[in-house]
Design an enzyme around this catalytic site. Sequence first.
Site, PDB file in Angstrom:
ATOM      1  N   THR A  51     -17.981  62.433  67.281  1.00  0.00           N
ATOM      2  CA  THR A  51     -17.063  62.300  68.618  1.00  0.00           C
ATOM      3  C   THR A  51     -17.411  63.010  69.615  1.00  0.00           C
ATOM      4  O   THR A  51     -18.262  64.000  69.360  1.00  0.00           O
ATOM      5  CB  THR A  51     -15.636  63.143  67.940  1.00  0.00           C
ATOM      6  N   HIS A  81      -4.331  60.829  65.692  1.00  0.00           N
ATOM      7  CA  HIS A  81      -3.762  59.500  66.692  1.00  0.00           C
ATOM      8  C   HIS A  81      -2.707  58.728  65.907  1.00  0.00           C
ATOM      9  O   HIS A  81      -2.680  57.497  66.240  1.00  0.00           O
ATOM     10  CB  HIS A  81      -4.991  58.960  67.351  1.00  0.00           C
ATOM     11  N   CYS A 127      16.858  43.788  61.770  1.00  0.00           N
ATOM     12  CA  CYS A 127      16.935  43.313  63.218  1.00  0.00           C
ATOM     13  C   CYS A 127      16.108  42.189  63.516  1.00  0.00           C
ATOM     14  O   CYS A 127      16.297  41.330  64.503  1.00  0.00           O
ATOM     15  CB  CYS A 127      17.339  44.219  64.161  1.00  0.00           C
ATOM     16  N   CYS A 173      10.089  49.851  62.654  1.00  0.00           N
ATOM     17  CA  CYS A 173      10.956  49.058  63.591  1.00  0.00           C
ATOM     18  C   CYS A 173      11.361  49.942  64.893  1.00  0.00           C
ATOM     19  O   CYS A 173      12.147  50.920  64.671  1.00  0.00           O
ATOM     20  CB  CYS A 173      11.992  48.487  63.339  1.00  0.00           C
ATOM     21  N   ILE A 214      -8.161  55.608  63.105  1.00  0.00           N
ATOM     22  CA  ILE A 214      -6.825  54.802  62.539  1.00  0.00           C
ATOM     23  C   ILE A 214      -7.253  53.900  61.529  1.00  0.00           C
ATOM     24  O   ILE A 214      -6.569  52.844  61.551  1.00  0.00           O
ATOM     25  CB  ILE A 214      -6.294  54.442  63.865  1.00  0.00           C
ATOM     26  N   CYS A 229      11.113  43.377  61.211  1.00  0.00           N
ATOM     27  CA  CYS A 229      12.228  44.160  60.600  1.00  0.00           C
ATOM     28  C   CYS A 229      13.042  43.532  59.612  1.00  0.00           C
ATOM     29  O   CYS A 229      13.381  42.236  60.242  1.00  0.00           O
ATOM     30  CB  CYS A 229      12.751  44.930  61.828  1.00  0.00           C
TER      31      CYS A 229
END
Length: 266
Positions: A212, A121, A174, A129, A105, A171
Amino acid sequence: MDTSPELKALAELIRSARCCTALTGAGVSTLSGIRDFRGKNGLYTEFDADKIFDIEYFRRDPSYYYNAARTLFYTLDEIQPSIVHIGLARMEQSGLLEGIITQNIDLLHQKAGSRRVVEIHGSPSLHYCLNCMDGCSPEDFDADDAVRGNPAVMGFSEAAAIVRAGDMPRCGICGSVLKPGITFFGEALPAKALKNAEGLARKSDLMLVLGTSLTVYPAAFLPEYTLRDGGDIVLVNNMVTPMDSRAILRFDDLETVFSFLTSEAG
Ligand SMILES: [Zn+2]
């Protein structure tokens, strides 16, 4: 330079494959100096694994994630792709690699120049948000216009600058703290990415499984699809995996293998 017969056989397998893909995990990122999670000096020795990537905990206290992740992903400007990231990007450019499926990631495959990267992932490339985008998957708004036009979504670089300054991205509608598009515990894995990963794995006649341990779903299943449809898998990592006996070739050291492949490619 190690020119063992096995390395030569690997180069030949890659050259003759009709569709070669790579599945990459934490071992590829640690080569770039990214801390792993569970290792000796891993992130989980300092932070509580049950909290960092837990969706319910994030909803209550997002600062725990941002404090832990500040030095992990949000300093990526300072982290360079490794010989494996670069080698895979070159293979794609030369037509030798169809695509990469990654558990990582950290956006390092993209930074190295790989174009087809399936992030099973999720990805921190977008922050969004949970409140305003409720019911949406980050995969549903990953187009650049969505980022530009939507105050409830923020791209990685902008979010990273805020986090590095010690704050949290919020955000524009909001004011809630934005969540990275990484899949947290308690959330569904990204459906489109999973479908694409499965498609790539089925289509592959050669899958390079890199760094992995194949112990975590869904990565653990993907080589199975390749094998089931008659393809081969090659394992490169320093750990025992459940698929060791089913690999056509197996190597311990990623750097040795990619030094060889890079020199072969000239
Ligand atoms: Zn909002």
